[in-house]
Design a protein around this motif. Sequence first.
Motif, short mmCIF file in Angstrom:
data_model
loop_
_atom_site.label_atom_id
_atom_site.label_comp_id
_atom_site.label_asym_id
_atom_site.label_seq_id
_atom_site.Cartn_x
_atom_site.Cartn_y
_atom_site.Cartn_z
N MET A 242 -31.20 13.46 28.55
CA MET A 242 -31.99 13.23 27.07
C MET A 242 -30.67 12.98 26.07
SD MET A 242 -34.50 16.59 27.07
CE MET A 242 -35.63 16.89 28.30
N GLU A 243 -29.79 13.77 26.41
CA GLU A 243 -28.49 13.49 25.29
C GLU A 243 -28.10 12.17 25.17
OE1 GLU A 243 -28.33 15.60 22.94
OE2 GLU A 243 -26.64 14.56 21.84
N ARG A 244 -27.93 11.44 26.49
CA ARG A 244 -27.69 10.19 26.76
C ARG A 244 -28.59 9.12 25.96
NH1 ARG A 244 -26.80 9.68 32.46
NH2 ARG A 244 -25.29 11.40 32.57
N LEU A 245 -29.82 9.41 26.11
CA LEU A 245 -30.74 8.84 25.63
C LEU A 245 -30.84 8.83 24.12
CD1 LEU A 245 -33.66 9.38 28.17
CD2 LEU A 245 -32.58 7.16 27.59
N ARG A 246 -30.57 9.82 23.57
CA ARG A 246 -30.60 9.87 22.30
C ARG A 246 -29.52 9.25 21.49
NH1 ARG A 246 -28.93 14.57 18.24
NH2 ARG A 246 -27.24 14.86 19.57
N ALA A 247 -28.39 9.23 22.22
CA ALA A 247 -27.26 8.70 21.49
C ALA A 247 -26.78 7.14 21.98
CB ALA A 247 -25.92 9.56 21.48
N SER A 248 -27.12 7.03 23.23
CA SER A 248 -26.68 5.76 23.53
C SER A 248 -27.34 4.61 23.02
CB SER A 248 -26.76 5.59 24.92
OG SER A 248 -26.86 4.42 25.49
N VAL A 249 -26.56 3.53 22.63
CA VAL A 249 -27.18 2.41 22.22
C VAL A 249 -27.19 1.28 23.29
CG1 VAL A 249 -27.03 2.32 19.62
CG2 VAL A 249 -25.12 1.72 20.97
N SER A 250 -26.48 1.54 24.53
CA SER A 250 -26.78 0.72 25.71
C SER A 250 -27.68 0.82 26.49
CB SER A 250 -25.42 0.85 26.37
OG SER A 250 -25.54 0.81 27.90
N LEU A 251 -28.61 -0.06 26.61
CA LEU A 251 -29.79 -0.32 27.30
C LEU A 251 -29.71 -0.46 28.78
CD1 LEU A 251 -31.87 -2.10 24.48
CD2 LEU A 251 -31.73 0.53 24.70
N SER A 252 -28.57 -0.95 29.05
CA SER A 252 -28.26 -1.50 30.59
C SER A 252 -28.12 -0.33 31.21
CB SER A 252 -26.93 -2.25 30.47
OG SER A 252 -26.02 -1.51 30.27
N SER A 253 -27.87 0.99 30.71
CA SER A 253 -27.90 2.03 31.40
C SER A 253 -29.32 2.82 31.82
CB SER A 253 -27.07 3.07 31.01
OG SER A 253 -27.49 3.43 29.56
N LEU A 254 -30.38 2.31 31.25
CA LEU A 254 -31.65 2.97 31.19
C LEU A 254 -32.10 2.91 32.77
CD1 LEU A 254 -33.59 1.55 28.20
CD2 LEU A 254 -32.16 3.87 28.57
N GLY A 255 -32.64 3.88 33.50
CA GLY A 255 -33.15 3.73 34.80
C GLY A 255 -34.44 3.36 34.69
N SER A 256 -35.17 3.32 36.04
CA SER A 256 -36.33 3.19 36.11
C SER A 256 -37.35 4.34 35.72
CB SER A 256 -36.81 2.76 37.42
OG SER A 256 -36.65 3.81 38.22
N GLU A 257 -36.52 5.32 35.46
CA GLU A 257 -37.46 6.59 35.06
C GLU A 257 -37.90 6.40 33.52
OE1 GLU A 257 -34.26 6.56 35.60
OE2 GLU A 257 -33.03 7.70 33.86
N ILE A 258 -37.24 5.63 32.86
CA ILE A 258 -37.58 5.28 31.33
C ILE A 258 -38.92 4.60 31.22
CG2 ILE A 258 -36.97 4.60 29.22
CD1 ILE A 258 -35.25 7.03 30.55
N VAL A 259 -40.00 4.96 30.81
CA VAL A 259 -41.23 4.52 30.88
C VAL A 259 -41.01 3.61 29.51
CG1 VAL A 259 -43.80 4.57 30.31
CG2 VAL A 259 -42.59 6.31 31.91
N ALA A 260 -40.65 4.21 28.28
CA ALA A 260 -40.60 3.41 27.08
C ALA A 260 -39.71 4.13 26.18
CB ALA A 260 -41.97 3.45 26.24
N LEU A 261 -38.67 3.24 25.53
CA LEU A 261 -38.04 3.84 24.48
C LEU A 261 -38.06 2.86 23.33
CD1 LEU A 261 -34.10 4.75 24.89
CD2 LEU A 261 -35.03 3.87 22.55
#
Lengths: 748, 99
Positions: A242-261
């Motif tokens: 969660m912390e990574r999602l909150r802070a990161s601006v890099s989208l390439s690291s998003l895994g398939s578990e992300i439905v939407a950001l």
Amino acid sequence: MKNIVGYSDKISVCPGETIHFMVSCEVSHYKATLVRIIHGDTNPDGPGFKAEPVKSEFEGSYRGRKQVIRSGSCAIVPNHQTFEKLGSFSVQAMVWPTTPGQGRQSMLSRWDSKSNAGFILGLDDKGGLLLTLGDGTGALEHVATGRAMLAREWYFVAATYDATGGDVCLYQEPLKVHAKMDTSAELQQTAKVKPRHDNGAPLIIAAHYAQTRNGRTETSGHYNGKIDRPVLANRVLSRVEMERLRASVSLSSLGSEIVALWDFSKEISSDRIIDVSPNHHHGETVNLPTRAVTGWNWNGEEMCWRHKPEHYGAIHFHDDDLYDAGWEADFALTVPEELKSGVYAAHIETDDDEDFIPFVIKPRPGKANSKLVFLVPTASYMAYANEHTGVDGPLAELVAGRVLPLQPTDVFLNEHREYGGSCYDSHSDGSGVCYSSRLRPILTMRPKYQSWLGGMGSSLWQFNADTHIIDWLEQKQVDYDCITDEDLHYQGYSALVPYRVIMTSTHPEYWSKQMWDSLDAFKRQGGRLIYMGGNGWYWRIAYHPTKPGVIEVRRAEGGIRNWAAEPGEYYHSFTGEYGGLWRRQGLAPQKMAGVGFSAQGFDISSYFRRRPDSFNPRCSFIFDGIGKDELIGDFGLIGGGAAGLEIDRADFLLGTPPNALVVASSENHTPVYMVVPEELLANAPGMCGGESDLVRADMTFYETPEGGAVFSTGSIAWSGSLSHNNYENNVSRIMSNVLKRFLDDKPF
Amino acid sequence: MYKIKPEDKAFVEEFKKCPIGHHSPGLQRILNLFRGEATAGKYVLVCTTPHKQWALGVLSGIRGEPIRMTGEVFESLIDAEWYVFQRRWAKYTGEELTK
Ligand SMILES: [Fe+2]
């Protein structure tokens, strides 16, 4: 009691165009007629109410039906298979609640209200984080931290749900820690209720789904405050993930578990919200929540959202935002060729109530019918639309200098907050209203309406005060066309090309860059400007790039403000332009009209006295027939004098042209009149009427290159004196003198 | 906040003569106190017949809550000013002004 109200889809139409009228009527029938508005002032001391009936296609009797307004903003993401097929899930966001503890509020939801199916992440009654789960068969479960959040503090909030065992985790973490005041919470619990995801509902941010009616999605549980970077995932995320999602601006690291950001810093000027995940679950905002507001990570490094959008990833939602009331149309008018340009209204009447829906008929583009055009200041009407300042704040009686005389309309608006606020009001959470739309009934923009701001006597303000000018033009049989601020904004200078003279209203306060540039071009081409009011060219505004009928005002830095824009939020979301006073952007009103806002008071008005400049032969035409020592306008329907309410002065340092003649000034204002705050670099006593020299209106004249000229009255009250003594008086005389010379093609 | 003093009594007559408009600094100071009251419990007028009649009301100070009408009705704004002035004078000084 009010039982009929309405609005129109357009505010300005030319022959051949069609305007639709939307009506809410709580009795069985109503009557509709077209009228031309001439004099909306019902004061028995003046000429009285004048509206001319006009035959029209819509004249007749109609069945009444109640139409309601559903205010409150949110963002709606259309339903999708991915949402329907969720099992375990995680949801998180950064939030800045403004009214925690004031009722249950939904921050991110997929919920069907009919079957109670799905989930809602929100605030409980006390202001703590709450996850609601519903299985669609009547079983509901609430998992709550039980610890209230603080208002106007950033929190990381998250919830996870594990479909296999029903484990729920809640996280509520303040960004800022206060000693002896722990508002953080972390909770693990097993839920018995299994949330039903195949519920057909859209995903909604800052509210939850109520129902669909007449093709419109209706919502409830509106949340007040900011939401930044909400995420939905299809499995239980760890706190580190969660912390990574909150802070990161890099989208390439998003895994398939992300439905939407959803990254709200994208397309800030639009009504879209962008899902930056590969799934593209984009959505749409409803009722214009405020964008271009500082996000959780804003640190003052940048003050403009265009320069660092990643610090502006928040949207501020309000439970009383309103863009489009969305009512169904009751009748329409296709403007016939023979109708002359002017201010009209659809007059709708029940047995014991009535409403007027005003609009302007303008000439076809390029087809002027006269050399004079009257600019109907629809942007200023919108800025003041449905203002609640008389009942919401304690200052009104002080500046009015009398017990506030409210109208039944004010009583209605006080109790019907769903009609939306003006750009002078605050939202229910205390933040300023920076958008105002005309796609709703604007009950302050009505003939017969009196305003507490209008001074003793007729007490008129904005629209109804401007009918004093219309009435005078009619009385003096002057040919004129009418156009609106929107025409000037969208058509630009071409809207003015056919005319020799533009005449303003009593109070043309709000100007977009396009409007300003158009009028400036007109002046540079030798066009002549008659400024009939005060407080003109004051605030900069923006019109929405795609949505019709809505303006934005950011109350930045200086000026008379009922609320102040927050630090870092001085730039318009609609355009990215810097907001606030034109004066703070190098364009004081003095540069446009020779005079600019100097003082205000709302009790009684005063008069003008001629100054030595008025005997200069260059302006002798203005005072033709006026005595050397005559007081000008020591009478009138607005406060009893021609100089009053909001008054402007010449100032050569602020941009009054060096060739300007200050031909008369007002004096003897009451102590309720105070110098405008942008003049006060340091506070000091002696800033009121009777003491400060800045409390005055300057009547000003100057010639422009190319043979044009500008005449400014510098007073909102001015036009209230025109009809005095059956239109035979020195204010009326000056206007006739000025108009005659200004309409004459002979160059100045 | 200003506290009304015994010598301020002299301004009552001035107010009665001209409740709306030009005031001496002494009267203005009293009016700033009276008229600057918070919205909760503040008097307002609601027009019942345009230009003819006004009913006295009291704001609740709570957004959206109806204005409570007191039952007093006035045929002129000047009469209403004097009535409200009397009420406020009594509130701040404990003294009832006679008509
Ligand atoms: Fe204004």
